[in-house]
Design an enzyme around this catalytic site. Sequence first.
Site, short mmCIF file in Angstrom:
data_model
loop_
_atom_site.label_atom_id
_atom_site.label_comp_id
_atom_site.label_asym_id
_atom_site.label_seq_id
_atom_site.Cartn_x
_atom_site.Cartn_y
_atom_site.Cartn_z
N HIS A 24 -14.78 12.08 -2.76
CA HIS A 24 -15.11 13.20 -1.87
C HIS A 24 -13.97 13.41 -0.86
CE1 HIS A 24 -19.58 12.05 -2.59
NE2 HIS A 24 -19.37 13.18 -3.23
N LYS A 48 -34.46 13.81 -4.56
CA LYS A 48 -34.29 12.35 -4.52
C LYS A 48 -34.17 11.86 -3.07
CE LYS A 48 -29.47 13.17 -5.74
NZ LYS A 48 -28.29 12.96 -6.51
N ARG A 97 -15.42 16.06 -12.07
CA ARG A 97 -14.81 14.83 -12.60
C ARG A 97 -14.76 14.81 -14.11
NH1 ARG A 97 -19.26 11.74 -9.27
NH2 ARG A 97 -20.16 13.74 -9.84
N SER A 135 -21.37 8.67 -5.90
CA SER A 135 -22.25 8.05 -4.90
C SER A 135 -23.30 7.18 -5.58
CB SER A 135 -22.95 9.12 -4.06
OG SER A 135 -22.01 9.89 -3.37
P1 ADP Z 1 -24.38 16.76 -5.33
O1 ADP Z 1 -25.59 15.92 -5.13
O2 ADP Z 1 -24.51 18.16 -4.80
O3 ADP Z 1 -23.74 16.72 -6.71
P2 ADP Z 1 -22.36 14.92 -4.40
O4 ADP Z 1 -22.33 14.44 -2.97
O5 ADP Z 1 -22.68 13.93 -5.45
O6 ADP Z 1 -23.34 16.13 -4.33
O7 ADP Z 1 -20.97 15.62 -4.75
C1 ADP Z 1 -20.52 16.76 -4.07
C2 ADP Z 1 -19.46 17.43 -4.88
O8 ADP Z 1 -18.34 16.56 -5.02
C3 ADP Z 1 -19.86 17.78 -6.32
O9 ADP Z 1 -19.20 18.99 -6.69
C4 ADP Z 1 -19.34 16.62 -7.13
O10 ADP Z 1 -19.07 16.99 -8.47
C5 ADP Z 1 -18.05 16.33 -6.37
N1 ADP Z 1 -17.63 14.93 -6.51
C6 ADP Z 1 -18.38 13.83 -6.43
N2 ADP Z 1 -17.64 12.71 -6.61
C7 ADP Z 1 -16.37 13.14 -6.83
C8 ADP Z 1 -15.14 12.48 -7.11
N3 ADP Z 1 -15.06 11.15 -7.26
N4 ADP Z 1 -14.02 13.24 -7.26
C9 ADP Z 1 -14.10 14.58 -7.16
N5 ADP Z 1 -15.24 15.27 -6.91
C10 ADP Z 1 -16.36 14.56 -6.74
#
Ligand code: ADP
Length: 170
Positions: A24, A48, A97, A135
């Site tokens: 992120h 969730k 990703r 995450s």
């Molecule tokens: P959500 O629950 O909305 O998917 P996340 O917090 O998991 O939210 O992720 C937010 C955004 O960041 C999403 O577009 C996700 O694909 C992207 N993302 C998550 N992890 C990574 C990473 N390691 N590298 C690049 N983008 C990421």
Amino acid sequence: MIKSDSASRRAVYTGSFDPITLGHLNIIERSSQLVDHLVVGIGVNIDKPPLFSLEERVDLVQRITAHLDNVEVKTFSGLAVNFVRECGARVLLRGVRSLTDIEYEFTMTLANRKLDPDIETVFLMADEAYSHISSSLIKQIAQAAGDGELAQFVPTAVVDALRKKMAAGT
Ligand code: ADP
């Protein structure tokens, strides 16, 4: 219609950030160089229960992005497109990703386009150094992994926060 002169330089990066990872952070750092103002929008997730409360996630993202002058952290509930509009932006930013991410994001993008055709979703491809990080992976390994191992995936402030969470037994 959102006016594009000032609004075009703003973008909103939405997600759960439960917790924020190095992946992120990489997206935030890269996108903050592309726009004048970047809002990190932390969403209230209804399906969730999060590990970290909204306040804890805001605090972590604020501390971890404190070195970036043009990054602001906000929370939102409801539709992401409405939140982007409220921020005076028309760019909704997401990170991808894998092909699995793209499949999900593709559906979301088309739905968001129906909901508000003025909002454009823009994707940044994950850096290969971070493309394996999520995450949910962090939450799975936090108990068993050492601090040094976790620090390969999340900022040290998150390692500390995870340790406190585990010590509190939640
Ligand atoms: P959500 O629950 O909305 O998917 P996340 O917090 O998991 O939210 O992720 C937010 C955004 O960041 C999403 O577009 C996700 O694909 C992207 N993302 C998550 N992890 C990574 C990473 N390691 N590298 C690049 N983008 C990421």
